[in-house]
Scaffold this active site. Structure first.
Site, PDB file in Angstrom:
ATOM      1  N   GLY A 241     -16.497  42.941  25.149  1.00 27.30           N
ATOM      2  CA  GLY A 241     -15.710  42.270  25.593  1.00 27.30           C
ATOM      3  C   GLY A 241     -13.628  42.382  25.593  1.00 27.30           C
ATOM      4  O   GLY A 241     -13.506  43.942  24.484  1.00 27.30           O
TER       5      GLY A 241
ATOM      6  N   GLN B 203      -5.129  42.521  25.492  1.00 30.75           N
ATOM      7  CA  GLN B 203      -5.051  44.231  25.272  1.00 30.75           C
ATOM      8  C   GLN B 203      -3.951  45.589  25.697  1.00 30.75           C
ATOM      9  O   GLN B 203      -4.597  46.460  25.308  1.00 30.75           O
ATOM     10  CB  GLN B 203      -6.452  44.318  24.730  1.00 30.75           C
ATOM     11  CG  GLN B 203      -7.013  43.569  23.971  1.00 30.75           C
ATOM     12  CD  GLN B 203      -8.978  43.445  23.137  1.00 30.75           C
ATOM     13  OE1 GLN B 203      -9.086  42.626  23.389  1.00 30.75           O
ATOM     14  NE2 GLN B 203      -8.618  44.135  21.735  1.00 30.75           N
TER      15      GLN B 203
ATOM     16  N   HIS C 158      -7.652  36.002  21.580  1.00 34.16           N
ATOM     17  CA  HIS C 158      -6.780  36.952  21.833  1.00 34.16           C
ATOM     18  C   HIS C 158      -4.818  36.605  22.688  1.00 34.16           C
ATOM     19  O   HIS C 158      -4.737  37.116  22.792  1.00 34.16           O
ATOM     20  CB  HIS C 158      -7.474  38.439  22.725  1.00 34.16           C
ATOM     21  CG  HIS C 158      -7.811  39.840  21.606  1.00 34.16           C
ATOM     22  ND1 HIS C 158      -7.188  39.820  20.789  1.00 34.16           N
ATOM     23  CD2 HIS C 158      -9.079  40.372  21.301  1.00 34.16           C
ATOM     24  CE1 HIS C 158      -7.460  41.230  21.128  1.00 34.16           C
ATOM     25  NE2 HIS C 158      -9.106  41.303  20.894  1.00 34.16           N
TER      26      HIS C 158
HETATM   27 NI    NI Z   1     -10.457  42.487  20.235  1.00 35.84          NI
END
Ligand code: NI
Length: 177
Positions: A46, A51, A142
């Site tokens: 994932g 990110q 996240h």
């Molecule tokens: Ni992560």
């Protein structure tokens, strides 16, 4: 398509809350295409937009339970995802592409249903179990600036890590997301 750089856990961007997507335009499509390529290259399960330094509510998750599909076909794209149902509990190890080489035990629901929008703005629901449920939760965290290292109750020692690696081909533990 292009590979994007995956930010590491010391990067402040990973600690910020991502904003909702309001326009399903070419920019979002390019972001998703690049994230797909980046995830496959990194061999994770994932990836969340923050990110790769984009503070938008966009994640991709691989449904590894669909064993007859190729990795590319296993990818589920979720925009503005929201968990609407949780069931059961699982306790297992978790890793993150932004925290390389570190694994920790995290409690997650065994099964989750997520409401999200696809790249064309069409709403859908998807249910994941086991590792897929874990990945949905991890990626949505996240978007809130949370990493698994914030909620783990035990980071694996080098000895435990070695044991985990030895058993890797038999179970789903220790995947990076
Ligand atoms: Ni992560």
């Amino acid at each position: 398509m292009a590979l994007r750089n995956i930010l590491k856990d010391t990067d402040e961007q990973l600690r910020k809350k991502s904003r909702e997507v309001t326009e399903y335009n070419k920019r979002i499509h390019t972001l998703l295409d690049d994230m797909r390529e980046t995830l496959i290259e990194a061999d994770g399960v994932g990836l969340a937009a923050p990110q790769v330094g984009v503070l938008r509510r966009v994640v991709i998750v691989m449904d590894t339970s669909k064993e007859d599909l190729t990795p590319e076909e296993q990818i589920i794209e979720l925009i503005n995802p929201e968990i609407i149902e949780e069931e059961g509990e699982q306790y297992g190890t978790e890793g993150c592409l932004s925290v390389p080489g570190v694994y920790g035990y995290v409690t997650r629901p065994m099964k989750v249903t997520v409401k999200a929008f696809d790249r064309n703005g069409k709403q859908f629901e998807v249910t994941g179990e086991g590792l897929t449920a874990r990945a949905f939760c991890h990626e949505i965290d996240h978007l809130e600036g949370q990493l698994f290292t914030d909620i783990t109750d035990h980071i694996l020692t080098p000895e435990e890590l070695e044991e985990l690696r030895a058993g890797d081909e038999y179970d789903d533990d220790g995947e990076d997301a």
